[in-house]
Structure formats: C-alpha cells, structure tokens
Design a protein around this motif. Sequence first.
Motif, PDB file in Angstrom:
ATOM      1  N   GLY D  58      -2.813   3.760 -37.314  1.00 33.70           N
ATOM      2  CA  GLY D  58      -3.437   3.525 -36.018  1.00 33.70           C
ATOM      3  C   GLY D  58      -2.656   2.515 -35.202  1.00 33.70           C
ATOM      4  N   THR D  59      -2.086   1.544 -35.858  1.00 31.34           N
ATOM      5  CA  THR D  59      -1.284   0.554 -35.147  1.00 31.34           C
ATOM      6  C   THR D  59      -0.098   1.220 -34.459  1.00 31.34           C
ATOM      7  OG1 THR D  59      -1.958  -1.261 -36.582  1.00 31.34           O
ATOM      8  CG2 THR D  59       0.163  -1.499 -35.462  1.00 31.34           C
ATOM      9  N   ALA D  60       0.574   2.115 -35.156  1.00 32.84           N
ATOM     10  CA  ALA D  60       1.691   2.829 -34.534  1.00 32.84           C
ATOM     11  C   ALA D  60       1.196   3.710 -33.398  1.00 32.84           C
ATOM     12  CB  ALA D  60       2.421   3.663 -35.593  1.00 32.84           C
ATOM     13  N   ALA D  61       0.078   4.405 -33.614  1.00 33.41           N
ATOM     14  CA  ALA D  61      -0.459   5.277 -32.565  1.00 33.41           C
ATOM     15  C   ALA D  61      -0.781   4.461 -31.319  1.00 33.41           C
ATOM     16  CB  ALA D  61      -1.706   5.995 -33.078  1.00 33.41           C
ATOM     17  N   ASN D  62      -1.494   3.368 -31.501  1.00 33.30           N
ATOM     18  CA  ASN D  62      -1.860   2.546 -30.348  1.00 33.30           C
ATOM     19  C   ASN D  62      -0.628   2.020 -29.621  1.00 33.30           C
ATOM     20  OD1 ASN D  62      -4.581   2.848 -30.901  1.00 33.30           O
ATOM     21  ND2 ASN D  62      -4.746   0.919 -32.046  1.00 33.30           N
ATOM     22  N   SER D  63       0.309   1.507 -30.375  1.00 36.89           N
ATOM     23  CA  SER D  63       1.473   0.880 -29.748  1.00 36.89           C
ATOM     24  C   SER D  63       2.350   1.898 -29.036  1.00 36.89           C
ATOM     25  CB  SER D  63       2.294   0.125 -30.794  1.00 36.89           C
ATOM     26  OG  SER D  63       1.589  -1.033 -31.188  1.00 36.89           O
ATOM     27  N   LEU D  64       2.497   3.075 -29.627  1.00 38.94           N
ATOM     28  CA  LEU D  64       3.262   4.120 -28.950  1.00 38.94           C
ATOM     29  C   LEU D  64       2.552   4.545 -27.668  1.00 38.94           C
ATOM     30  CD1 LEU D  64       4.375   6.233 -32.034  1.00 38.94           C
ATOM     31  CD2 LEU D  64       5.906   5.047 -30.441  1.00 38.94           C
ATOM     32  N   ALA D  65       1.253   4.611 -27.711  1.00 39.68           N
ATOM     33  CA  ALA D  65       0.496   4.973 -26.506  1.00 39.68           C
ATOM     34  C   ALA D  65       0.715   3.929 -25.411  1.00 39.68           C
ATOM     35  CB  ALA D  65      -0.991   5.077 -26.843  1.00 39.68           C
ATOM     36  N   LEU D  66       0.638   2.673 -25.786  1.00 40.95           N
ATOM     37  CA  LEU D  66       0.795   1.618 -24.781  1.00 40.95           C
ATOM     38  C   LEU D  66       2.220   1.603 -24.240  1.00 40.95           C
ATOM     39  CD1 LEU D  66      -1.313  -1.229 -26.408  1.00 40.95           C
ATOM     40  CD2 LEU D  66      -2.014   0.474 -24.712  1.00 40.95           C
ATOM     41  N   ALA D  67       3.194   1.792 -25.117  1.00 37.56           N
ATOM     42  CA  ALA D  67       4.588   1.806 -24.659  1.00 37.56           C
ATOM     43  C   ALA D  67       4.834   2.954 -23.687  1.00 37.56           C
ATOM     44  CB  ALA D  67       5.532   1.904 -25.861  1.00 37.56           C
ATOM     45  N   VAL D 187     -15.903  12.548 -23.487  1.00 36.02           N
ATOM     46  CA  VAL D 187     -15.685  11.093 -23.516  1.00 36.02           C
ATOM     47  C   VAL D 187     -14.195  10.758 -23.462  1.00 36.02           C
ATOM     48  CG1 VAL D 187     -15.646  10.830 -26.022  1.00 36.02           C
ATOM     49  CG2 VAL D 187     -16.579   8.973 -24.595  1.00 36.02           C
ATOM     50  N   THR D 188     -13.385  11.769 -23.172  1.00 28.37           N
ATOM     51  CA  THR D 188     -11.935  11.525 -23.111  1.00 28.37           C
ATOM     52  C   THR D 188     -11.360  12.024 -21.776  1.00 28.37           C
ATOM     53  OG1 THR D 188     -11.538  13.551 -24.382  1.00 28.37           O
ATOM     54  CG2 THR D 188     -11.604  11.470 -25.610  1.00 28.37           C
ATOM     55  N   TRP D 189     -10.664  13.127 -21.797  1.00 34.53           N
ATOM     56  CA  TRP D 189      -9.948  13.554 -20.581  1.00 34.53           C
ATOM     57  C   TRP D 189     -10.876  13.866 -19.420  1.00 34.53           C
ATOM     58  CZ3 TRP D 189     -10.489  18.450 -18.421  1.00 34.53           C
ATOM     59  CH2 TRP D 189     -11.120  19.427 -19.208  1.00 34.53           C
ATOM     60  N   LYS D 190     -12.075  14.335 -19.724  1.00 34.73           N
ATOM     61  CA  LYS D 190     -12.979  14.645 -18.615  1.00 34.73           C
ATOM     62  C   LYS D 190     -13.409  13.387 -17.869  1.00 34.73           C
ATOM     63  CE  LYS D 190     -14.804  19.143 -19.936  1.00 34.73           C
ATOM     64  NZ  LYS D 190     -16.015  19.919 -20.316  1.00 34.73           N
ATOM     65  N   VAL D 191     -13.301  12.258 -18.521  1.00 31.48           N
ATOM     66  CA  VAL D 191     -13.626  10.989 -17.846  1.00 31.48           C
ATOM     67  C   VAL D 191     -12.383  10.107 -17.721  1.00 31.48           C
ATOM     68  CG1 VAL D 191     -16.111  10.939 -18.250  1.00 31.48           C
ATOM     69  CG2 VAL D 191     -14.538  10.173 -20.054  1.00 31.48           C
ATOM     70  N   GLY D 192     -11.218  10.731 -17.725  1.00 29.83           N
ATOM     71  CA  GLY D 192     -10.024  10.023 -17.283  1.00 29.83           C
ATOM     72  C   GLY D 192      -9.153   9.356 -18.335  1.00 29.83           C
ATOM     73  N   VAL D 193      -9.407   9.619 -19.612  1.00 35.15           N
ATOM     74  CA  VAL D 193      -8.532   9.030 -20.641  1.00 35.15           C
ATOM     75  C   VAL D 193      -7.180   9.752 -20.615  1.00 35.15           C
ATOM     76  CG1 VAL D 193      -8.199   8.728 -23.129  1.00 35.15           C
ATOM     77  CG2 VAL D 193     -10.439   8.276 -22.092  1.00 35.15           C
ATOM     78  N   ASP D 194      -6.107   8.984 -20.617  1.00 41.58           N
ATOM     79  CA  ASP D 194      -4.759   9.563 -20.586  1.00 41.58           C
ATOM     80  C   ASP D 194      -4.201   9.818 -21.980  1.00 41.58           C
ATOM     81  OD1 ASP D 194      -4.180   9.550 -17.690  1.00 41.58           O
ATOM     82  OD2 ASP D 194      -4.402   7.386 -17.912  1.00 41.58           O
ATOM     83  N   VAL D 195      -4.436   8.867 -22.865  1.00 45.17           N
ATOM     84  CA  VAL D 195      -3.899   8.971 -24.228  1.00 45.17           C
ATOM     85  C   VAL D 195      -4.962   8.481 -25.205  1.00 45.17           C
ATOM     86  CG1 VAL D 195      -1.964   8.449 -25.751  1.00 45.17           C
ATOM     87  CG2 VAL D 195      -1.627   8.336 -23.282  1.00 45.17           C
ATOM     88  N   LEU D 196      -5.113   9.208 -26.287  1.00 41.92           N
ATOM     89  CA  LEU D 196      -6.089   8.862 -27.318  1.00 41.92           C
ATOM     90  C   LEU D 196      -5.392   8.678 -28.658  1.00 41.92           C
ATOM     91  CD1 LEU D 196      -9.088   8.815 -28.518  1.00 41.92           C
ATOM     92  CD2 LEU D 196      -8.812  11.302 -28.799  1.00 41.92           C
TER      93      LEU D 196
END
Lengths: 333, 333, 333, 333
Positions: D58-67, D187-196
């Motif tokens: 999850g740490t890698a997933a989160n950090s790649l998303a933020l980058a 709760v994701t793309w329909k309400v504007g989440v770009d990356v999960l």
Amino acid sequence: MRFFSDNAASVHPTVMEALSRANVQDTAYDGDALSAQLSGKFSHVFETDVEAMWVATGTAANSLALAAMCQPHQGVVCHKEAHIEQDEAGAPGFYTGGAKLMLLDGEGAKLSADAVESHCVAIRDDVHQVQPAAVSITNATEYGLVYKPDEVAALSSVCKARGLGLHMDGARFANAVASLGCHPADVTWKVGVDVLSFGFVKNGGMGAEALIFFNKDLAAATHYRRKRAGHLQSKGRFLAAQILAMLDDDLWLKNARVANAGAQVLAIASGDRLLHPVEANEIFIKLTAEEAASLRGAGFDFYDWGAGQARLVTSWNQSAEDIKPLAEAIRAL
Amino acid sequence: MRFFSDNAASVHPTVMEALSRANVQDTAYDGDALSAQLSGKFSHVFETDVEAMWVATGTAANSLALAAMCQPHQGVVCHKEAHIEQDEAGAPGFYTGGAKLMLLDGEGAKLSADAVESHCVAIRDDVHQVQPAAVSITNATEYGLVYKPDEVAALSSVCKARGLGLHMDGARFANAVASLGCHPADVTWKVGVDVLSFGFVKNGGMGAEALIFFNKDLAAATHYRRKRAGHLQSKGRFLAAQILAMLDDDLWLKNARVANAGAQVLAIASGDRLLHPVEANEIFIKLTAEEAASLRGAGFDFYDWGAGQARLVTSWNQSAEDIKPLAEAIRAL
Amino acid sequence: MRFFSDNAASVHPTVMEALSRANVQDTAYDGDALSAQLSGKFSHVFETDVEAMWVATGTAANSLALAAMCQPHQGVVCHKEAHIEQDEAGAPGFYTGGAKLMLLDGEGAKLSADAVESHCVAIRDDVHQVQPAAVSITNATEYGLVYKPDEVAALSSVCKARGLGLHMDGARFANAVASLGCHPADVTWKVGVDVLSFGFVKNGGMGAEALIFFNKDLAAATHYRRKRAGHLQSKGRFLAAQILAMLDDDLWLKNARVANAGAQVLAIASGDRLLHPVEANEIFIKLTAEEAASLRGAGFDFYDWGAGQARLVTSWNQSAEDIKPLAEAIRAL
Amino acid sequence: MRFFSDNAASVHPTVMEALSRANVQDTAYDGDALSAQLSGKFSHVFETDVEAMWVATGTAANSLALAAMCQPHQGVVCHKEAHIEQDEAGAPGFYTGGAKLMLLDGEGAKLSADAVESHCVAIRDDVHQVQPAAVSITNATEYGLVYKPDEVAALSSVCKARGLGLHMDGARFANAVASLGCHPADVTWKVGVDVLSFGFVKNGGMGAEALIFFNKDLAAATHYRRKRAGHLQSKGRFLAAQILAMLDDDLWLKNARVANAGAQVLAIASGDRLLHPVEANEIFIKLTAEEAASLRGAGFDFYDWGAGQARLVTSWNQSAEDIKPLAEAIRAL
C-alpha cells in the motif's frame, strides 16, 4: 597575465556602475523595476516573445532548464565532455530528481544529429530503460567550437521527431554569436532551441546569468524551482541590473568580440600546436611540460589539459596588446 | 517610506566600496584571497575555530545546513511558522532529498525545549515513522522575538540527549545579538548550536550570507552540495568582499542596532496595539483595514499580516528621524 | 521451450510448499519468526556475522545497497552494460537521490581493478567533479562471465585504498558460486565485498531476494529506506519463507548447477558461434536473422541481442533432456 | 486471538490456490496473461474504463499515486493522522522528490471539504509558499470511519475548482464499500476520485495491491516510476493472480463483510467505551492499563493507542465465533 579562465576576469565598469545605480530601495525578489524589464529586453534582443529570469550561476541556469524539460525518471542526451556532465558536481541529477545524463562522443565536444538519433534508436522502448526527454548542447562548446545554425537545426529535427526538448548551454553564447556573425535568433529559437542559458559572468558580469525560455510553457514551474533552490535572491534588482547593462549597446557582443579576437591572435601564433579549430575564445594546444613551465616562468597562467596539452582562455578585458606577449612567447618556444 | 521588509533595503556604502575593491582578477570560485579569509575572520568573531562559506541566499544557507545534518529519510523539528516551512518553497525538502519538517507550536514562533522533547517522545521508535535528526530555530524569530542563551542551551540539551543536530537560522542574527547585548558566541556554539546561517542581506549586504559550521565535521560534504546546487559562484570574491566588509569594525552589529532602535521607537508608539514583544527589528500590531489604508495613504508601506494585523520592519538605513513620521502616524490613529 | 530469461521460470515446488507452511498468522512486516531467522541463516551460509533482509526485487536490493554506500552528490563506478545502468529504469538515481553512475568498459561486462583505478585517477579532486563512493560489480556478469575471488580481491584493493564501498549484484550469484565451485565466502566478504544482492527469483524463488550486509554498519539506515521505498511488505514472512526454503539443503546451489549444466550443453553445441565464454547460465551466440527465425519456428524462444546475435538463458527447471532439442537445433543450423 | 492488525492475517485459501495455478512459465514482469487481465477486470468492477497495475504494498501504491499527481515543488493535502504521514516513513517525500504533505485536522481522521478549502485559501499564491497539487483521503480512515459518496463529492468539488488531483488510499477500501453498501463506482470515479490505492493485503491477499487510475492520463509515467522504484516484479503473474482471485465472485467484498461484522460485534460489546463510530473493521476504545493487561492475560492481542486507549482490528478470517470471546471479555471488564 591570466589565461586560466574567463570566469575569474574582472567585472566590466559599466556593470559596476549599473550596480551603483541599482542601489536604491525597491521591491524584493524579482518584483523590482529592473527585473521587470528582463523579458521585454530579451524579447527585443531575440525578436520573439520570450520569458527571461536571472540566476546567479550557469550551473543553476542549466539545471533549472533541464528540470523544466525532464522528469526524474527520464534522461538528457549530452556530450560526454559537456560542462553539465564534467564540471557541475552532479547538479543536473540534483535538480531533475535523479534523471540520467546520456553521454555521447563527438569531435570537439559537439553533438551531431546522427549521433543523437543513433543513441535514441538504440534505447529499447520499454520501462526498463531510461527514456530521453531532452538534448543539451553547449555553444560555444567546451573545446571552443561553435554550432552553426544548420547544425542546431539538424539536432532540433531529431528532437522534434522524438518529442525531446532542446537546451543550449550558452555560458559562452556571446562568443558563439560573435564568432558566427549571425543574429542571436538564428542560432536559437529559429532553429528549435527551447531554453537557453545565456551567460554573462564570463563576459564582464559579476554574478548573473539569464535563463531564456523560447518555449514559454516551460517557464511557469521554473519560478517555483528557482525559489526552491535558493536562487531567488531578495535583492534581485542587482542581478537584473548587471544583465541589462550587458545588453545595453550590445556590450555583451562587444566584449565577446574582444575575447574572440584575442583568441585568434593566439591561434595564429600556435600554428601546428592547435588541437581544435579556434572559433570562440578558447585555445587548446600541444605543449610539453617543459614548454608549459617556460611559459609559466614568464608569468603566463593557464590550465593543463591532460598530458602534453594546455587550454588558454582569453577574456573581454584583454586587449590585443595584452595578448601579444603570450603570442610571442608561444612563437618563441 | 518602506517598512515592508528589510530584505529590499539598500546596500551599505561600505559594502559597495568593497565590491569595487574586489574588482580585480583573482582565482575563481572560492579560491580567491578574500574567500580564503572567511573562516579565519569568523573564527575570530566567534572566538572558536569555525568553517565558514558564503552563499547568495538565506534559503540556500538554511537548506545546506539542514542537508548536512539530516538524511533523506529523517526529519527536522521546527516551528510551524518557521521560514524554512512557510517561505522557502520547500527548499529543505529539495536539499535534503525529501526529509520531513516536523512542525511544532510555540508563542512568537519560538520552540521550547519541552515542546521538542514531547514531540520526540511521541515518535514511535520504528521504521514506519520518520525519525528526527535535527532541530532548527530562528533567531530572531519570524515574530521578532529573541532566543536567549539559556533557551538555546535548553534546546541543545534535548538535542544532545537524542543525537540531534541544532541549526540556527540567523537571517536576523545580527538583530538578535544586538538585542541580547551578548557576545555572538554566547548564543551559538557555547550553547550547542552546530550550524548557523548568518544573514547579511537584510542588514546592509547585497547578495551574500555566511554558513558557519561550529561542528566542522558537517562542513566537508557541504562544499560539494553547494556546488551541486549551483551556488558556487565563479566570482565568489564578490560575496566574500561583502561579508568581510560587514564584519569590519562590527558594521553588522552597528547596522542591526540602528534597525532595532527604530523598532523600539515604533514599539513605544504602538502601545496596546503590539501583538508580540519587540525584541529585534520587527513589529507586529493590531491594525484595522481602515487604519492600514490611512497609513498607506500617508506613504507608509508595510505587510498585512492576516485580518486586522500588520507587520512593520525597520532597516539598517532608517534613522530615528526616518522612523519618526510613522511613529507619529501610528499614535495619531 | 523458453530460453528467453530465467526470470520468468516457474517457482520451485519446495518454495511453494514453504509459502503454504508460512500461511499462519504471525507478526507483520519483518517481526515474524521466519524473517527473524534470516540473518542467522545467512551468517551460517557465509561463515561470518552478516545482517540480511528480504526485498521483493533485485532492482530494489541493488538500489538499497548503493544508497547505503553513496551520498546523493557522489558516484558509483560500474560497467556500462551493468544491469543497474541498463535495465533498472534509473533506480539507482532514484534511491541515492541523484548519484551518478560512472560507466566503464570491460570485456564481458567485467570491471578490472586497473580500469577502476584509472577512472578514479582521472577524476579531479575538486568540488566540480562528482567523486566516487562505491564500485558495483555483477557476478555472474550480464554476459554470463564469473568474477573469480582474486579478481574481486584486486577490485577491493582499489576500493579500500580509495575509501570506496564494494557492492556485488548477485542476481545470478548462485550460478557464479556453482560455476566457481568455491565457498560463497571466498568470492564475497573474504575478498572485500561490503554488500551483496543475493538473488533467488531467477533461481526458483517467486518474489524475494536477500540483501546481505557484510559491513553491518551500512544496514541500519537501510531498514528505514526499505520502508520508505514501500518495500517492507506487511506479510514479510512469505518472503522470508521463500529464501529459507532456497537455503535449506543448498537448494540455491543445486538449482544453479542444473541451469549451469544446461548452459554447458548449449555452449558445446554452439562452438564457434559463442561470443563469450559460458561460465554461468547465459549463452551469447552469433545467429543470423534467418537462423533465429528457424529456431523460433521450431518453438525455441530467446532474446535478440542486437544484429546477428542472440542470448539464450537456461533455468533451474530445465533438465539436460529439456535442453537437448535446442542444442541439436543449433548444431543443425 | 489476534486483534492487533488485519495486515498480518493469513492469506485466503482461494488466493493460495491461485498462486499454485499461476506457477507455470509465462512472460516476465507484467507481460503475462494474468497481468494483462487486470485493467479489464477492474474496468468491469468499476463500470468505467480504468488502467490498473499491481504493486506489492500500500505504501508503494499510495506514493506512486501521489507522484503521478504532484511535482517535487508542490504539496499534497491530507489528514495529519493519515497513513501516508504517520506510517510510511516519508515514502511520499521519497517518491515525489520532496513534495510536502500539508496536514489538516478533522474528526476521525476525516478531511472535510471546508477544511481543505480553508487551507488552500490561506496559502499565498506566490513562489515562496508550496502550492498544493493533490488531496489524499483514506477510505476507510485510520479511525475506521467511512467517507460517504457525498462527502467525497464535496471534496472533489474543491479539488476540481482548484485543479487538484484526488487520491483515495483504499488500504481498507473493501471494508468501506462493504460498510456503505454502495457500488464501488459510487464512492470513487463517480464522485471525482482520480487514483485509488485498492488494498487486498489486509483482506486476504498475500503481497499485492492494485493501483487504479480512473484518470488514465496519470498512468503512463507510473509504469516507469514503478520500475524505477524496484516494484516491477519479474514474476508479476503471482501478484496479478492474487488480485484476480480476490475479484472473482466478489471475494474482496465477502471478506470485508466478515471483518466488518466482527467489528460490529465488538462495537456493541464496547458500548460507552467507543471513541469513534465503528463503520469498518477497526474499533477504538477506552481501556485502562489494568483492563488492557487483563485482556492480554486472557490471550487477546491488540494495539495500545496512547494512554487509556486501544485499537482492535478484526480480519477476514475471524468468524463471529472467533470474535465472541473478546466481546464477552470486554463486557466483563
């Protein structure tokens, strides 16, 4: 009698006077009246709409330019003897967040369009290999050669075809333009250069270079990166003042012509000793250790360039008269 | 009549003269005769053996100091209103390679030893949480308060017990020392400061700050990092010249005393409006929008500090006579 | 019949069984009973006290090793065809914070002590040039050659004399040791290797490599960096389980011997086609496009290695019987 | 009887079987048949076209998303108790190249749209302050609360108005969706989440999470960054296999429902002890040191959450029967 480097020469009196005139309170950073003139003045010089900013050093200018064109996971193609590779302590890696310099060969530290194309072709188009994002060339090169407009145009064709940015390290851009006798536009944006590091420090300035964005889209984030790098000086008006003084009456070109002329005097005196054609203000010659010692004994200072070779650099503040003794000493060897 | 910031004030004439005197050819970078004097001069000023280097900006000085003390995976404890957190565009994150600023509260932007200790205690000693490597304090603080020697000593005790470096951002170090009336050693190395960013630009300089390593082990790599950040100017003698001029005859202290004295005049005039004690050259006052407009209408320039508040900063070049009109205008509100 | 790469081979049944056995609840990250055994087991394997940690990939292992030895402003000497340069997408630049890979030539992707020494000698000892901090070699190399203990010792002498760390990328360390017939200590710490990336994924593992610190001082910060890189898996026991299964009964060596033996069969069949001696499990041969097409038509999969060349890799799960058809097909060309 | 964390639970048998089935040779990295299915399968799950990739943590997933959303000189707004701030060792700073986490308060580790807007309004729009580029929220939060679709939509409105990306850390996304009883798209793309970051490891997986790009433009560079971070495993089919197994027959939802149901049992038993509503599978309760000791004495393992508080986490593999003893023990305190 120093021929060690132009980067330690004195500051032109006109620049010193400009500093004195700038010594009145004004808004900090680049909000002052002088800094506000930069983009306009350079747009006039280049006859196109540019965005210009000052920075204190060529290393900062180059690295900010590269960071504007290259993401951390990408690469910058340059000559293996480029200043950004050899003499900037890894600054491009710092500013880009770890991007890779991709090093090519080429006579006189010049990149050819073919060499760049061949290099790019050989990179596998997969995620395991770093993909190039930009090409950086130095004009005049580290060996004092000058890229001609059509050479830059050829490089730019490769860049455009591959979506690469093109940066020109112009630490000695003035010497290059003086040598080419062309308009500064002819060897930059008209032949596809996106960003230019326009050097003044080696040419009569004190501590101010200009970063010129022909591709203005690349400039926006650079304002943040310049501050983040600690390069947004609070009394920025003193940097702007230097640059504006250099632009007035084409002082930058006049100074460069003096230095180039001095180099030609030494080139002629050097004859067969020359290792490269002399196109700007650097002369590379064969020189034995004994000859080098002899010249030094006579009061001439210069740079040993590996075994049996030496580099001589002429400066804006060396007249033909100042050069003559060295020319004669070389002839007399 | 500008009270906006001391960072845009004029340059002291003595500094300008020093620049003129420095305009003779010398070795490039920091190999020149003036740069060579820096460590010696500062060792004399601080009465201990230090290593000193010039850089152009306080942001660069601070970030280089933090990078010398903190690895990319570590953190730096500072006040949440510290300049390094609020006003440097993330420079510490850039120079340290992504280290974390750990933000604490504290009246007047001052960190207390207790606050630092509590913060450190609460960090789990495991690899999931960033571990602190250094503490950074600003003296004088962003609200013009001054750390007294015993306050620094208390912080330093916490640092030493936990193996943390202690950095002092001294953008207004001169104002702090002038305010304390102590020897500069008393509030730095004698109470455990490892590295000091000694500011001159806000106090009569043009574009040169000094990075002072009391802990000289931290200096070695900084020479490389300075170059890598594009901060090793080739005509570094002009930065050294500025600093040496400021040290001569304690010009730095004299200038700071003028600015501090001006601030006291405004402090007295401000009375109940004061938001913080005035200990250096910054005054924070309550001021309604109408009052602010009225002062500006009268020709006084200053910084709005959020709703109903203003910041006034006095400078080295503002005499008591220069300050008087604003003092009277505040009284007259 | 795949000879494309050993990195896509199946996982050894013993490893799969170990994963099943590890599927009981235990402490997260590397706090579990299996992870706790790693350093002890590897200390036994290497007959010296080491610190070992698991990571999922060789790229992560290599980059963490280099980050432990090299500051952002420094460099790592390696072969220009090293995996860290060619195939890791700039990972060393990412993990080290922008350090530079210094690329050397050498037959068969091997670095010689002389080449390293010459390279280091040529670097000016000033702040303008990146200074090396480590050397990284790959054993077996990217061309399937093996460093012998005395070759590593010679490199290590240069490193020690210059204060450089020595890293061994052992993605195919097992194949190297199997080829050398020596004790794993003989080609690592006994000849000066500081950190080893010990690969298991190409040799029967699923997704676990071991990072071995012979120089245990370098390990401490790596625990933080591994977490910071997102490589501290919460169910780390499954990585430890794989590695422990590979160590049991020397499965790592047995597997490597099978792969190496297969390579010898192909080497003999290839005869004059061989481009490099075959010392591990990679075979590089001359192969025309027509010949390549012919082999592929017969169901053999492999890697084109530039014009007229191909790379064949044998794996732990390919018996002599599995290899034979390709050997015969090559002979029949 | 472990209630310490769901991240150390056993792996679901269906996942283990999928690993066995995946143990046939296939193309390396993510070129295999299983990895190739990911984007399609997730597009089906989310009823929109997404790009999906596996990573180990999850740490890698989160950090790649933020980058993917934030340049090095920018910032990410998140809760001050967010996992990315508290528990990832500074990974976001590493992956983004030094971007700043901007820490906000909010009940139950939830960010409100108002808080984000207020924070952004207070940032001066100049180069001295880090400008935000993204917002990151955790669903379910670090305190086991769940963002409802309209709450995410409100945050997304602020993001869109300001040009900020929106990332959802879904380490316990399954528990959030199970709790909401909504479609995952709601709760994701329909309400504007770009990356999960779609977590599986805490919910029955072994070492594979999915990074879901609803904004597919952000995915391209991430392929390079994943490799550069050493997260492109060569036997990636084993990560894909885990995820596909979790998607089949909605195993991810079924597992989450079990864990959530267990949490409700504990919530009811905890009564007034509850510090937060229990909406997913984490329970935070008041518990004296004596009570904690008593529970531990009875064989229950859990996390001390500061003085007088404890965190209990239920897992997919704990049936109502497994939970009952702890529920009774809490009631009996």
